[in-house]
Design a protein around this motif. Structure first.
Motif, PDB file in Angstrom:
ATOM      1  N   LEU A  19      -5.060  -9.338   3.335  1.00  7.95           N
ATOM      2  CA  LEU A  19      -4.670  -9.512   4.818  1.00  7.95           C
ATOM      3  C   LEU A  19      -6.075  -9.797   5.283  1.00  7.95           C
ATOM      4  N   ASP A  20      -6.081 -10.698   6.222  1.00 11.73           N
ATOM      5  CA  ASP A  20      -7.295 -10.832   7.096  1.00 11.73           C
ATOM      6  C   ASP A  20      -7.139  -9.612   7.764  1.00 11.73           C
ATOM      7  N   ALA A  21      -8.535  -9.140   8.288  1.00  7.54           N
ATOM      8  CA  ALA A  21      -8.166  -7.609   8.842  1.00  7.54           C
ATOM      9  C   ALA A  21      -7.368  -7.616  10.189  1.00  7.54           C
ATOM     10  N   VAL A  22      -7.226  -8.609  10.949  1.00 11.29           N
ATOM     11  CA  VAL A  22      -6.792  -8.853  12.327  1.00 11.29           C
ATOM     12  C   VAL A  22      -5.149  -9.050  11.862  1.00 11.29           C
ATOM     13  N   TRP A  23      -4.554  -9.285  10.733  1.00 14.18           N
ATOM     14  CA  TRP A  23      -3.224  -9.359  10.578  1.00 14.18           C
ATOM     15  C   TRP A  23      -2.660  -7.871  10.453  1.00 14.18           C
ATOM     16  N   THR A  24      -3.406  -7.008  10.205  1.00 11.04           N
ATOM     17  CA  THR A  24      -2.904  -5.783   9.675  1.00 11.04           C
ATOM     18  C   THR A  24      -1.876  -5.159  10.699  1.00 11.04           C
ATOM     19  N   SER A  25      -2.240  -4.914  11.990  1.00 14.36           N
ATOM     20  CA  SER A  25      -1.341  -4.583  12.937  1.00 14.36           C
ATOM     21  C   SER A  25       0.042  -5.335  13.058  1.00 14.36           C
ATOM     22  N   GLU A  26      -0.016  -6.487  13.062  1.00 13.07           N
ATOM     23  CA  GLU A  26       1.220  -7.479  13.116  1.00 13.07           C
ATOM     24  C   GLU A  26       1.915  -7.300  11.713  1.00 13.07           C
ATOM     25  N   PHE A  27       1.397  -7.003  10.626  1.00 17.19           N
ATOM     26  CA  PHE A  27       2.162  -6.939   9.739  1.00 17.19           C
ATOM     27  C   PHE A  27       2.830  -5.321   9.409  1.00 17.19           C
ATOM     28  N   ALA A  28       2.228  -4.436   9.978  1.00 16.54           N
ATOM     29  CA  ALA A  28       2.544  -3.092  10.131  1.00 16.54           C
ATOM     30  C   ALA A  28       3.772  -2.971  11.141  1.00 16.54           C
ATOM     31  N   ALA A  29       3.456  -3.617  12.146  1.00 21.24           N
ATOM     32  CA  ALA A  29       4.449  -3.583  13.296  1.00 21.24           C
ATOM     33  C   ALA A  29       5.750  -3.959  12.634  1.00 21.24           C
ATOM     34  N   HIS A  30       5.765  -5.019  12.012  1.00 20.71           N
ATOM     35  CA  HIS A  30       7.135  -5.658  11.588  1.00 20.71           C
ATOM     36  C   HIS A  30       7.607  -4.945  10.351  1.00 20.71           C
ATOM     37  N   ARG A  31       7.191  -3.946   9.912  1.00 18.87           N
ATOM     38  CA  ARG A  31       7.222  -3.320   8.790  1.00 18.87           C
ATOM     39  C   ARG A  31       7.393  -4.171   7.440  1.00 18.87           C
ATOM     40  N   TRP A  32       6.393  -5.188   7.454  1.00 20.85           N
ATOM     41  CA  TRP A  32       6.092  -6.019   6.138  1.00 20.85           C
ATOM     42  C   TRP A  32       5.173  -5.352   5.241  1.00 20.85           C
ATOM     43  N   ILE A  33       4.422  -4.113   5.591  1.00 20.64           N
ATOM     44  CA  ILE A  33       3.786  -3.516   4.759  1.00 20.64           C
ATOM     45  C   ILE A  33       4.033  -2.247   4.759  1.00 20.64           C
ATOM     46  N   ASP A  34       3.595  -1.227   3.660  1.00 20.08           N
ATOM     47  CA  ASP A  34       4.113   0.149   3.755  1.00 20.08           C
ATOM     48  C   ASP A  34       2.910   0.864   4.369  1.00 20.08           C
ATOM     49  N   ARG A  35       2.989   1.977   4.978  1.00 24.09           N
ATOM     50  CA  ARG A  35       2.224   3.095   5.531  1.00 24.09           C
ATOM     51  C   ARG A  35       1.497   3.817   4.105  1.00 24.09           C
ATOM     52  N   LEU A  36       0.170   3.891   4.044  1.00 25.58           N
ATOM     53  CA  LEU A  36      -0.211   4.574   2.947  1.00 25.58           C
ATOM     54  C   LEU A  36      -0.995   5.700   3.130  1.00 25.58           C
ATOM     55  N   PRO A  37      -1.057   6.617   1.907  1.00 32.34           N
ATOM     56  CA  PRO A  37      -1.440   7.977   2.040  1.00 32.34           C
ATOM     57  C   PRO A  37      -3.260   8.073   1.997  1.00 32.34           C
ATOM     58  N   GLU A  38      -3.563   8.386   3.265  1.00 34.79           N
ATOM     59  CA  GLU A  38      -4.765   8.309   3.403  1.00 34.79           C
ATOM     60  C   GLU A  38      -5.623   9.140   2.571  1.00 34.79           C
ATOM     61  N   LYS A  39      -5.432  10.242   1.981  1.00 30.92           N
ATOM     62  CA  LYS A  39      -6.206  10.963   0.991  1.00 30.92           C
ATOM     63  C   LYS A  39      -6.625  10.423  -0.146  1.00 30.92           C
ATOM     64  N   ARG A  40      -6.011   9.626  -0.741  1.00 31.14           N
ATOM     65  CA  ARG A  40      -6.222   8.701  -1.785  1.00 31.14           C
ATOM     66  C   ARG A  40      -7.347   7.711  -1.992  1.00 31.14           C
ATOM     67  N   PHE A  41      -7.936   7.477  -0.772  1.00 29.79           N
ATOM     68  CA  PHE A  41      -9.036   6.593  -0.377  1.00 29.79           C
ATOM     69  C   PHE A  41     -10.135   7.127   0.386  1.00 29.79           C
ATOM     70  N   PRO A  42     -11.487   6.756  -0.086  1.00 34.59           N
ATOM     71  CA  PRO A  42     -12.625   7.461   0.400  1.00 34.59           C
ATOM     72  C   PRO A  42     -13.060   6.890   1.659  1.00 34.59           C
ATOM     73  N   LEU A  43     -12.111   6.876   2.758  1.00 33.05           N
ATOM     74  CA  LEU A  43     -12.626   6.131   3.852  1.00 33.05           C
ATOM     75  C   LEU A  43     -13.820   6.448   4.803  1.00 33.05           C
ATOM     76  N   GLY A  44     -13.924   7.887   4.675  1.00 31.08           N
ATOM     77  CA  GLY A  44     -15.071   8.623   5.243  1.00 31.08           C
ATOM     78  C   GLY A  44     -16.510   7.863   4.912  1.00 31.08           C
ATOM     79  N   ARG A  45     -16.477   7.185   3.764  1.00 30.67           N
ATOM     80  CA  ARG A  45     -17.752   6.546   3.251  1.00 30.67           C
ATOM     81  C   ARG A  45     -17.817   5.092   3.648  1.00 30.67           C
ATOM     82  N   MET A  46     -16.801   4.699   4.292  1.00 34.67           N
ATOM     83  CA  MET A  46     -16.700   3.308   4.743  1.00 34.67           C
ATOM     84  C   MET A  46     -17.178   3.142   6.295  1.00 34.67           C
ATOM     85  N   LEU A  47     -17.559   1.904   6.442  1.00 34.04           N
ATOM     86  CA  LEU A  47     -18.412   1.751   7.997  1.00 34.04           C
ATOM     87  C   LEU A  47     -16.983   1.763   8.945  1.00 34.04           C
TER      88      LEU A  47
END
Length: 424
Positions: free
Chosen positions: A100-128
Protein backbone atom coordinates in the motif's frame (compact mmCIF):
# COMPACT_ATOMS: atom_id res chain seq x y z
CA UNK A 1 8.68 5.52 -6.57
CA UNK A 2 5.28 5.56 -7.98
CA UNK A 3 4.84 1.93 -7.20
CA UNK A 4 5.97 2.90 -3.78
CA UNK A 5 5.70 5.96 -4.97
CA UNK A 6 4.04 6.83 -5.33
CA UNK A 7 5.22 7.27 -3.45
CA UNK A 8 4.89 13.77 -0.19
CA UNK A 9 3.40 14.91 2.85
CA UNK A 10 1.88 17.78 4.64
CA UNK A 11 -0.31 19.53 6.93
CA UNK A 12 -2.77 17.68 4.86
CA UNK A 13 -2.15 15.47 7.86
CA UNK A 14 -5.42 14.66 9.48
CA UNK A 15 -6.23 14.17 13.13
CA UNK A 16 -7.67 11.20 14.91
CA UNK A 17 -11.09 12.85 14.60
CA UNK A 18 -10.93 12.54 10.85
CA UNK A 19 -9.47 9.08 11.06
CA UNK A 20 -12.45 7.92 13.09
CA UNK A 21 -15.08 9.84 11.14
CA UNK A 22 -16.24 6.78 9.28
CA UNK A 23 -15.40 4.63 12.26
CA UNK A 24 -15.81 0.97 11.78
CA UNK A 25 -14.46 0.34 15.22
CA UNK A 26 -11.71 -1.80 13.72
CA UNK A 27 -9.07 0.11 15.64
CA UNK A 28 -10.61 -1.11 18.90
CA UNK A 29 -10.33 -4.80 18.19
CA UNK A 30 -7.30 -6.90 19.03
CA UNK A 31 -5.14 -8.59 16.41
CA UNK A 32 -6.83 -11.49 14.63
CA UNK A 33 -5.32 -14.94 14.71
CA UNK A 34 -2.99 -15.55 11.80
CA UNK A 35 -3.47 -19.14 10.74
CA UNK A 36 -3.01 -21.20 7.61
CA UNK A 37 0.06 -21.96 5.56
CA UNK A 38 0.43 -22.37 1.84
CA UNK A 39 0.76 -20.36 -1.39
CA UNK A 40 0.05 -16.63 -1.24
CA UNK A 41 0.21 -13.63 -3.55
CA UNK A 42 2.13 -10.38 -3.26
CA UNK A 43 0.31 -7.45 -4.88
CA UNK A 44 2.13 -4.26 -5.83
CA UNK A 45 2.51 -1.76 -8.61
CA UNK A 46 4.63 -2.65 -11.64
CA UNK A 47 8.23 -3.25 -10.64
CA UNK A 48 10.23 -0.93 -12.89
CA UNK A 49 13.50 -1.87 -11.15
CA UNK A 50 13.45 -5.62 -11.71
CA UNK A 51 14.39 -6.30 -8.09
CA UNK A 52 11.19 -7.74 -6.60
CA UNK A 53 11.01 -11.09 -8.38
CA UNK A 54 14.59 -12.09 -7.45
CA UNK A 55 13.67 -11.45 -3.79
CA UNK A 56 10.53 -13.58 -4.19
CA UNK A 57 12.64 -16.30 -5.81
CA UNK A 58 14.77 -16.41 -2.65
CA UNK A 59 11.66 -16.85 -0.51
CA UNK A 60 10.18 -19.48 -2.83
CA UNK A 61 13.39 -21.52 -2.84
CA UNK A 62 13.36 -21.59 0.96
CA UNK A 63 9.60 -22.18 1.21
CA UNK A 64 8.60 -24.57 -1.61
CA UNK A 65 5.20 -25.28 -0.02
CA UNK A 66 4.46 -21.61 0.64
CA UNK A 67 5.37 -20.00 -2.65
CA UNK A 68 4.57 -16.37 -3.39
CA UNK A 69 3.16 -15.29 -6.75
CA UNK A 70 3.83 -11.68 -7.74
CA UNK A 71 0.75 -9.84 -9.02
CA UNK A 72 1.86 -6.61 -10.69
CA UNK A 73 -0.70 -3.83 -10.95
CA UNK A 74 -0.43 -0.74 -13.19
CA UNK A 75 2.25 1.87 -12.60
CA UNK A 76 -0.39 4.52 -11.84
CA UNK A 77 -1.01 4.53 -8.05
CA UNK A 78 -4.67 5.51 -8.49
CA UNK A 79 -5.25 2.42 -10.62
CA UNK A 80 -3.43 0.27 -8.06
CA UNK A 81 -5.62 1.56 -5.25
CA UNK A 82 -8.81 1.01 -7.23
CA UNK A 83 -7.96 -2.60 -8.06
CA UNK A 84 -7.10 -3.35 -4.44
CA UNK A 85 -10.39 -1.80 -3.29
CA UNK A 86 -12.34 -3.83 -5.84
CA UNK A 87 -10.70 -7.01 -4.56
CA UNK A 88 -11.54 -6.06 -0.97
CA UNK A 89 -15.15 -5.16 -1.69
CA UNK A 90 -15.77 -8.51 -3.38
CA UNK A 91 -14.02 -10.26 -0.45
CA UNK A 92 -11.84 -12.12 -2.90
CA UNK A 93 -8.92 -14.19 -1.62
CA UNK A 94 -6.91 -13.49 -4.80
CA UNK A 95 -4.80 -10.84 -3.05
CA UNK A 96 -2.88 -11.78 0.11
CA UNK A 97 -0.13 -9.27 0.95
CA UNK A 98 -0.78 -5.76 -0.32
CA UNK A 99 1.88 -3.15 -0.96
CA UNK A 100 0.00 0.00 0.00
CA UNK A 101 1.04 3.56 -0.65
CA UNK A 102 1.71 4.74 2.91
CA UNK A 103 -1.16 7.20 2.78
CA UNK A 104 -3.73 4.48 2.05
CA UNK A 105 -3.16 2.54 5.27
CA UNK A 106 -5.73 4.41 7.36
CA UNK A 107 -8.39 4.14 4.67
CA UNK A 108 -7.91 0.38 4.27
CA UNK A 109 -7.81 -0.18 8.03
CA UNK A 110 -10.96 1.87 8.63
CA UNK A 111 -12.90 -0.19 6.10
CA UNK A 112 -11.55 -3.45 7.56
CA UNK A 113 -9.96 -4.37 4.25
CA UNK A 114 -6.71 -5.24 6.05
CA UNK A 115 -6.00 -6.97 9.36
CA UNK A 116 -4.50 -5.51 12.49
CA UNK A 117 -1.01 -6.95 12.95
CA UNK A 118 0.87 -8.15 16.07
CA UNK A 119 3.43 -5.40 16.72
CA UNK A 120 5.90 -7.54 18.63
CA UNK A 121 6.64 -9.55 15.51
CA UNK A 122 8.41 -6.60 13.85
CA UNK A 123 11.45 -4.43 14.78
CA UNK A 124 9.57 -1.13 14.59
CA UNK A 125 11.85 0.54 17.14
CA UNK A 126 14.74 0.45 14.68
CA UNK A 127 12.76 2.24 11.97
CA UNK A 128 12.39 5.99 11.39
CA UNK A 129 9.51 7.20 13.53
CA UNK A 130 7.67 9.20 10.79
CA UNK A 131 7.74 6.09 8.61
CA UNK A 132 6.29 3.81 11.32
CA UNK A 133 3.49 6.28 12.03
CA UNK A 134 2.16 5.84 8.49
CA UNK A 135 1.43 2.19 9.27
CA UNK A 136 -0.79 2.88 12.30
CA UNK A 137 -4.50 3.50 12.64
CA UNK A 138 -6.32 4.31 15.88
CA UNK A 139 -3.48 2.97 18.00
CA UNK A 140 -3.09 -0.29 16.12
CA UNK A 141 -0.54 -1.53 13.62
CA UNK A 142 -2.18 -2.39 10.31
CA UNK A 143 0.86 -2.61 8.07
CA UNK A 144 4.64 -2.80 8.21
CA UNK A 145 6.87 -0.31 6.39
CA UNK A 146 8.64 -1.95 3.50
CA UNK A 147 10.12 1.29 2.19
CA UNK A 148 10.05 4.98 2.80
CA UNK A 149 10.35 7.80 0.33
CA UNK A 150 11.20 11.46 0.18
CA UNK A 151 11.34 13.73 -2.83
CA UNK A 152 14.78 14.75 -4.09
CA UNK A 153 15.98 17.44 -6.49
CA UNK A 154 18.12 15.83 -9.18
CA UNK A 155 20.42 18.29 -10.96
CA UNK A 156 23.13 18.28 -13.60
CA UNK A 157 26.39 18.94 -11.77
CA UNK A 158 28.41 19.24 -14.98
CA UNK A 159 26.20 21.96 -16.46
CA UNK A 160 25.86 23.95 -13.25
CA UNK A 161 29.62 23.93 -12.80
CA UNK A 162 30.26 25.04 -16.36
CA UNK A 163 27.67 27.81 -15.98
CA UNK A 164 29.43 29.08 -12.85
CA UNK A 165 26.75 27.94 -10.39
CA UNK A 166 28.64 26.74 -7.32
CA UNK A 167 25.82 25.15 -5.30
CA UNK A 168 22.46 23.53 -5.97
CA UNK A 169 19.54 25.93 -5.45
CA UNK A 170 17.69 26.10 -2.15
CA UNK A 171 14.91 28.38 -3.42
CA UNK A 172 12.71 28.46 -6.51
CA UNK A 173 14.20 31.80 -7.54
CA UNK A 174 17.72 30.39 -7.35
CA UNK A 175 16.69 27.40 -9.44
CA UNK A 176 15.20 29.63 -12.13
CA UNK A 177 18.32 31.83 -12.16
CA UNK A 178 20.60 28.79 -12.41
CA UNK A 179 18.55 27.49 -15.33
CA UNK A 180 18.93 30.77 -17.17
CA UNK A 181 22.71 30.52 -16.88
CA UNK A 182 22.83 26.88 -17.91
CA UNK A 183 20.59 27.40 -20.94
CA UNK A 184 23.08 29.91 -22.33
CA UNK A 185 25.58 27.07 -22.74
CA UNK A 186 25.84 25.54 -26.23
CA UNK A 187 25.48 22.03 -24.82
CA UNK A 188 22.22 22.99 -23.11
CA UNK A 189 20.47 23.89 -26.36
CA UNK A 190 16.89 22.64 -26.31
CA UNK A 191 16.93 21.75 -22.61
CA UNK A 192 14.13 22.69 -20.23
CA UNK A 193 14.60 23.81 -16.67
CA UNK A 194 12.51 21.70 -14.35
CA UNK A 195 9.87 18.98 -14.15
CA UNK A 196 8.06 16.90 -11.58
CA UNK A 197 4.91 14.79 -11.82
CA UNK A 198 1.95 16.75 -13.18
CA UNK A 199 -0.40 14.30 -14.85
CA UNK A 200 -3.80 14.10 -13.15
CA UNK A 201 -2.94 11.26 -10.74
CA UNK A 202 -1.49 10.80 -7.23
CA UNK A 203 1.82 12.32 -8.26
CA UNK A 204 0.07 15.63 -8.86
CA UNK A 205 -1.29 15.59 -5.31
CA UNK A 206 2.26 15.02 -4.08
CA UNK A 207 3.74 17.85 -6.15
CA UNK A 208 0.95 20.25 -5.20
CA UNK A 209 1.31 19.50 -1.49
CA UNK A 210 5.08 19.96 -1.71
CA UNK A 211 4.70 23.34 -3.38
CA UNK A 212 2.16 24.53 -0.82
CA UNK A 213 4.18 23.31 2.17
CA UNK A 214 7.39 24.70 0.70
CA UNK A 215 5.78 28.14 0.51
CA UNK A 216 4.76 28.05 4.17
CA UNK A 217 1.19 26.94 3.58
CA UNK A 218 -0.84 23.90 4.54
CA UNK A 219 -3.58 21.89 2.95
CA UNK A 220 -5.29 21.21 6.27
CA UNK A 221 -4.75 22.80 9.66
CA UNK A 222 -3.51 20.89 12.75
CA UNK A 223 -7.09 19.81 13.47
CA UNK A 224 -7.53 18.29 10.03
CA UNK A 225 -9.72 21.07 8.66
CA UNK A 226 -9.06 22.25 5.08
CA UNK A 227 -6.96 25.41 5.07
CA UNK A 228 -5.84 25.72 1.48
CA UNK A 229 -7.42 29.05 0.52
CA UNK A 230 -4.55 31.14 1.90
CA UNK A 231 -1.88 33.53 0.55
CA UNK A 232 0.82 30.96 1.34
CA UNK A 233 -0.90 28.16 -0.55
CA UNK A 234 -1.46 30.52 -3.45
CA UNK A 235 2.28 31.27 -3.61
CA UNK A 236 2.96 27.55 -3.91
CA UNK A 237 0.40 26.93 -6.63
CA UNK A 238 1.40 30.15 -8.40
CA UNK A 239 4.98 28.87 -8.63
CA UNK A 240 3.82 25.78 -10.51
CA UNK A 241 1.28 27.57 -12.71
CA UNK A 242 3.67 30.40 -13.55
CA UNK A 243 6.44 27.90 -14.34
CA UNK A 244 4.23 26.20 -16.91
CA UNK A 245 3.28 29.56 -18.38
CA UNK A 246 6.82 30.95 -18.72
CA UNK A 247 8.40 27.67 -19.85
CA UNK A 248 10.39 26.91 -16.72
CA UNK A 249 8.43 23.67 -16.73
CA UNK A 250 8.00 22.32 -20.29
CA UNK A 251 4.40 22.14 -21.48
CA UNK A 252 4.74 18.40 -22.16
CA UNK A 253 5.38 17.84 -18.44
CA UNK A 254 1.63 18.19 -17.85
CA UNK A 255 1.54 14.51 -18.89
CA UNK A 256 4.51 13.40 -16.76
CA UNK A 257 4.43 10.54 -14.30
CA UNK A 258 7.62 9.52 -12.45
CA UNK A 259 9.02 7.51 -15.32
CA UNK A 260 8.43 10.26 -17.91
CA UNK A 261 10.42 12.76 -15.89
CA UNK A 262 13.17 10.28 -15.17
CA UNK A 263 13.59 9.44 -18.82
CA UNK A 264 13.60 13.12 -19.80
CA UNK A 265 16.33 13.86 -17.26
CA UNK A 266 18.41 10.87 -18.31
CA UNK A 267 18.16 11.80 -21.98
CA UNK A 268 19.49 15.30 -21.32
CA UNK A 269 16.23 17.24 -21.64
CA UNK A 270 16.09 18.64 -18.09
CA UNK A 271 18.49 20.55 -15.86
CA UNK A 272 16.49 19.82 -12.69
CA UNK A 273 14.04 17.07 -11.79
CA UNK A 274 11.89 16.33 -8.76
CA UNK A 275 11.70 12.58 -8.27
CA UNK A 276 11.99 9.80 -5.73
CA UNK A 277 15.30 8.08 -4.84
CA UNK A 278 14.55 5.03 -7.02
CA UNK A 279 15.58 7.14 -10.02
CA UNK A 280 19.16 7.43 -8.74
CA UNK A 281 20.36 3.91 -9.56
CA UNK A 282 18.65 4.03 -12.96
CA UNK A 283 20.23 7.38 -13.81
CA UNK A 284 23.62 5.95 -12.88
CA UNK A 285 23.16 3.44 -15.67
CA UNK A 286 22.31 6.11 -18.23
CA UNK A 287 24.08 8.81 -20.23
CA UNK A 288 24.10 11.20 -17.23
CA UNK A 289 26.17 8.85 -15.07
CA UNK A 290 28.68 10.90 -13.10
CA UNK A 291 27.03 14.13 -14.25
CA UNK A 292 24.31 14.56 -11.64
CA UNK A 293 23.69 14.75 -7.92
CA UNK A 294 20.76 15.29 -5.55
CA UNK A 295 19.77 18.03 -3.13
CA UNK A 296 16.77 18.83 -0.91
CA UNK A 297 13.76 20.18 -2.75
CA UNK A 298 13.86 23.98 -3.03
CA UNK A 299 11.15 26.19 -1.56
CA UNK A 300 10.00 29.78 -1.58
CA UNK A 301 12.52 31.15 0.93
CA UNK A 302 14.75 28.14 1.57
CA UNK A 303 14.76 24.34 1.44
CA UNK A 304 11.26 22.98 0.88
CA UNK A 305 9.35 20.06 2.34
CA UNK A 306 8.82 16.74 0.64
CA UNK A 307 5.68 14.69 0.85
CA UNK A 308 6.25 11.53 2.84
CA UNK A 309 6.17 8.60 0.48
CA UNK A 310 6.85 4.92 0.82
CA UNK A 311 4.96 1.66 0.88
CA UNK A 312 3.58 -0.44 3.70
CA UNK A 313 2.83 -4.16 3.55
CA UNK A 314 -0.55 -5.30 4.84
CA UNK A 315 -2.56 -8.52 4.95
CA UNK A 316 -5.87 -8.58 3.10
CA UNK A 317 -8.72 -9.40 5.46
CA UNK A 318 -10.24 -11.80 2.94
CA UNK A 319 -7.03 -13.71 2.24
CA UNK A 320 -6.10 -17.22 3.26
CA UNK A 321 -2.81 -18.62 4.56
CA UNK A 322 -2.27 -15.68 6.86
CA UNK A 323 0.49 -17.33 8.91
CA UNK A 324 2.54 -17.50 5.73
CA UNK A 325 1.60 -13.90 4.91
CA UNK A 326 2.90 -12.66 8.26
CA UNK A 327 6.21 -14.48 7.86
CA UNK A 328 6.55 -13.17 4.32
CA UNK A 329 6.05 -9.57 5.47
CA UNK A 330 8.70 -10.07 8.13
CA UNK A 331 11.04 -11.43 5.45
CA UNK A 332 10.44 -8.60 2.97
CA UNK A 333 10.69 -5.86 5.60
CA UNK A 334 13.84 -7.16 7.29
CA UNK A 335 16.81 -4.83 7.56
CA UNK A 336 18.93 -7.10 5.36
CA UNK A 337 16.37 -7.24 2.58
CA UNK A 338 15.52 -3.54 2.65
CA UNK A 339 19.28 -2.94 2.42
CA UNK A 340 19.31 -5.13 -0.69
CA UNK A 341 16.49 -3.09 -2.22
CA UNK A 342 18.48 0.06 -1.43
CA UNK A 343 21.63 -1.31 -3.04
CA UNK A 344 19.91 -2.75 -6.11
CA UNK A 345 17.19 -0.19 -6.79
CA UNK A 346 17.73 2.92 -4.62
CA UNK A 347 14.57 2.09 -2.67
CA UNK A 348 14.55 4.18 0.51
CA UNK A 349 14.74 1.86 3.54
CA UNK A 350 12.67 2.31 6.71
CA UNK A 351 15.63 1.55 9.04
CA UNK A 352 17.44 4.55 10.55
CA UNK A 353 20.84 2.83 10.75
CA UNK A 354 21.12 2.38 7.00
CA UNK A 355 21.14 6.15 6.42
CA UNK A 356 24.20 6.51 8.68
CA UNK A 357 26.18 3.57 7.32
CA UNK A 358 29.47 5.02 6.04
CA UNK A 359 29.97 2.26 3.49
CA UNK A 360 26.49 2.83 2.07
CA UNK A 361 26.97 6.61 2.00
CA UNK A 362 30.20 6.16 0.04
CA UNK A 363 28.26 4.12 -2.51
CA UNK A 364 25.05 6.17 -2.37
CA UNK A 365 25.98 9.76 -1.53
CA UNK A 366 22.35 10.87 -1.63
CA UNK A 367 21.49 9.03 1.62
CA UNK A 368 22.06 11.98 3.99
CA UNK A 369 19.94 14.17 1.70
CA UNK A 370 17.23 11.51 1.61
CA UNK A 371 17.22 11.13 5.40
CA UNK A 372 16.80 14.89 5.74
CA UNK A 373 14.00 14.81 3.19
CA UNK A 374 12.13 12.08 5.07
CA UNK A 375 12.55 13.68 8.49
CA UNK A 376 11.37 17.07 7.14
CA UNK A 377 8.56 15.55 5.13
CA UNK A 378 4.90 16.35 5.73
CA UNK A 379 2.36 13.52 5.41
CA UNK A 380 -0.52 13.58 3.00
CA UNK A 381 -3.97 13.35 4.63
CA UNK A 382 -4.46 10.18 6.63
CA UNK A 383 -8.20 10.22 6.15
CA UNK A 384 -10.74 7.51 5.55
CA UNK A 385 -12.07 9.16 2.38
CA UNK A 386 -8.62 9.73 0.93
CA UNK A 387 -9.78 9.00 -2.60
CA UNK A 388 -12.18 11.96 -2.52
CA UNK A 389 -9.48 14.25 -1.11
CA UNK A 390 -6.79 13.40 -3.65
CA UNK A 391 -9.31 13.53 -6.51
CA UNK A 392 -10.30 17.07 -5.53
CA UNK A 393 -6.66 18.16 -5.26
CA UNK A 394 -5.86 16.73 -8.67
CA UNK A 395 -8.91 18.29 -10.32
CA UNK A 396 -8.28 21.83 -9.10
CA UNK A 397 -4.49 21.77 -9.39
CA UNK A 398 -4.68 20.51 -12.96
CA UNK A 399 -7.12 23.30 -13.82
CA UNK A 400 -4.65 25.89 -12.52
CA UNK A 401 -1.65 24.38 -14.30
CA UNK A 402 -3.44 24.22 -17.64
CA UNK A 403 -4.74 27.79 -17.34
CA UNK A 404 -8.37 26.77 -17.04
CA UNK A 405 -8.57 28.57 -13.70
CA UNK A 406 -6.48 31.11 -11.83
CA UNK A 407 -4.63 29.85 -8.77
CA UNK A 408 -6.94 31.92 -6.55
CA UNK A 409 -10.08 30.45 -8.10
CA UNK A 410 -8.72 26.90 -8.02
CA UNK A 411 -7.84 27.17 -4.33
CA UNK A 412 -11.26 28.57 -3.41
CA UNK A 413 -12.92 25.71 -5.25
CA UNK A 414 -10.53 23.22 -3.67
CA UNK A 415 -11.32 24.55 -0.20
CA UNK A 416 -15.01 23.87 -0.79
CA UNK A 417 -14.35 20.41 -2.21
CA UNK A 418 -12.10 19.41 0.68
CA UNK A 419 -14.65 20.59 3.23
CA UNK A 420 -17.19 18.34 1.60
CA UNK A 421 -14.75 15.41 1.39
CA UNK A 422 -13.80 15.46 5.07
CA UNK A 423 -17.24 16.48 6.40
CA UNK A 424 -18.17 14.50 9.46
Amino acid sequence: MTTRTTSRATALAATGLLLTACGSGSGQAGPPSFEGRGPITYVAGKDTTGTVQPMLDRWNKAHPKEKVTFIQLPTDPDAQRQQMIQNAETKSDAYTVLSLDAVWTSEFAAHRWIDRLPEKRFPLGRMLKPVVETSRYRGGLYAVPGSSDGGLLYYRTDLLKKAGVARPPTTWAQMTAACAKVKRLPEAKGMSCYAGQFQKYEGLTVNFAEAVNSAGGTVTDPNGRPDVDTPEARKGLDFLARSFKDGTIPRKAITYLEEDGRQAFQSGKLVFLRNWPYAYSLAQRSGVKGKFATAPLPGLNGPGSSSLGGHNMAVSSSAGNKATALDFIKFMSSEDNTRTFLEDASVAPPYASLYDDKALIAQYPYLPVLKESILRAVPRPRVVQYGDVTSAVQQETYAALTGEKSSARALKDLQKALRKAVAL
